[in-house]
Write a protein that holds these residues in place. Structure first.
Motif, PDB file in Angstrom:
ATOM      1  N   ARG A  58       0.830  -1.209   0.000  1.00 29.42           N
ATOM      2  CA  ARG A  58       0.000   0.000   0.000  1.00 29.42           C
ATOM      3  C   ARG A  58       0.866   1.261   0.000  1.00 29.42           C
ATOM      4  NH1 ARG A  58      -5.098   1.548   0.513  1.00 29.42           N
ATOM      5  NH2 ARG A  58      -5.860  -0.588   0.590  1.00 29.42           N
ATOM      6  N   ALA A  59       1.908   1.260   0.777  1.00 36.42           N
ATOM      7  CA  ALA A  59       2.813   2.409   0.806  1.00 36.42           C
ATOM      8  C   ALA A  59       3.410   2.650  -0.576  1.00 36.42           C
ATOM      9  CB  ALA A  59       3.916   2.182   1.839  1.00 36.42           C
ATOM     10  N   GLU A  60       3.786   1.557  -1.215  1.00 36.32           N
ATOM     11  CA  GLU A  60       4.355   1.655  -2.568  1.00 36.32           C
ATOM     12  C   GLU A  60       3.376   2.335  -3.510  1.00 36.32           C
ATOM     13  OE1 GLU A  60       7.278   1.023  -5.495  1.00 36.32           O
ATOM     14  OE2 GLU A  60       7.307   0.862  -3.316  1.00 36.32           O
ATOM     15  N   HIS A  61       2.141   1.895  -3.464  1.00 38.09           N
ATOM     16  CA  HIS A  61       1.126   2.450  -4.342  1.00 38.09           C
ATOM     17  C   HIS A  61       0.902   3.928  -4.074  1.00 38.09           C
ATOM     18  CE1 HIS A  61      -1.536   0.746  -7.377  1.00 38.09           C
ATOM     19  NE2 HIS A  61      -1.011  -0.423  -7.052  1.00 38.09           N
ATOM     20  N   GLU A  62       0.931   4.286  -2.807  1.00 43.14           N
ATOM     21  CA  GLU A  62       0.671   5.683  -2.464  1.00 43.14           C
ATOM     22  C   GLU A  62       1.816   6.585  -2.890  1.00 43.14           C
ATOM     23  OE1 GLU A  62      -0.272   5.731   1.661  1.00 43.14           O
ATOM     24  OE2 GLU A  62      -2.255   4.860   1.348  1.00 43.14           O
ATOM     25  N   ARG A  63       3.012   6.075  -2.818  1.00 41.17           N
ATOM     26  CA  ARG A  63       4.160   6.876  -3.232  1.00 41.17           C
ATOM     27  C   ARG A  63       4.194   7.058  -4.735  1.00 41.17           C
ATOM     28  NH1 ARG A  63       7.671   4.244  -0.093  1.00 41.17           N
ATOM     29  NH2 ARG A  63       8.386   3.062  -1.879  1.00 41.17           N
ATOM     30  N   GLY A  64       4.170   5.941  -5.420  1.00 41.58           N
ATOM     31  CA  GLY A  64       4.423   5.978  -6.868  1.00 41.58           C
ATOM     32  C   GLY A  64       3.277   6.524  -7.675  1.00 41.58           C
TER      33      GLY A  64
END
Lengths: 126, 126
Positions: B119-125
DNA sequence: CTGTATCCTGAAAGATACTG
DNA sequence: CAGTATCTTTCAGGATACAG
């Protein structure tokens, strides 16, 4: 916490056995459980999902799918065709949910009638 | 719903096509999961439950306990003492939930880090 | 076909104060 | 100790219209 209780329930009782208050992915998302079930046997298109998920709106389905994609339990694949075609499929991570879900589903099948009866009983009594 | 639905079932409990849409008792009640865990090792008093369930208000705890009592997964026992004393304990039915919950908790332990990362990855990228 | 964009509702949760 | 009584907030879900 900083108190001196005789025989208190330790505040860290929960993290030891249950790291989270509810089940990630499946908790707090009404349709997630059923969506995963619908993808169990293979990829499905957006409109295909709407059939078994009777009553779900496009908005909510899209929201749920996006959320679950961000959690990494399913993948969205867009084909460059006309008319547009999009498929959703469980990831390997998503598939690992099926086992625990089966256990819960079995419990529900066995006890749903009893639950409804218990609740009805309580509503009659008071 | 403004639809003309011929079979108005309890939409939150009964499936259209999949086995069970969500887990009764545990679904749609934020603290239910943890409450059951807290009762796993034996009866607990109201105030005892508030310690490990850090952050829960008396109102929400009382509501949750009432609801779960009506479902038959726990019992409330009031002792005629002063000061008042009330204990909550799992019923045999409630205990049968522990197995399926263990499966889910194990899954959460193994995959929570991955989920948060995804989820963090998705929010960053994106 | 696969969605978005708005607006709205309702149920659960939280904050706070009070009671037998 | 074990709650209840209000009030406010929050947010997933639903209805409807529209778009690429």
């Amino acid at each position: 916490m900083t108190q001196t209780d005789p025989a208190p329930l330790p505040a860290d009782l929960l993290p030891a056995d249950c790291p989270v208050p509810s089940v990630p992915v499946l908790g707090s998302r009404k349709w997630a459980w059923r969506i995963i079930r619908c993808l169990e046997d293979g990829p499905r298109r957006f409109s295909e999902l709407r059939v078994p998920l009777a009553g779900i709106t496009a908005k909510v389905l899209a929201e749920s799918l996006r959320s679950m994609e961000q959690d990494g339990v399913l993948v969205r694949t867009e084909f460059d065709e006309n008319p547009p075609r999009v498929e959703y499929a469980l990831t390997p991570l998503g598939r690992t949910l099926l086992g625990p879900m089966d256990a819960m589903c079995a419990w529900s099948r066995e006890n749903l009638a009893g639950l409804l009866a218990a609740r009805a009983e309580h509503e009659r009594g008071h």
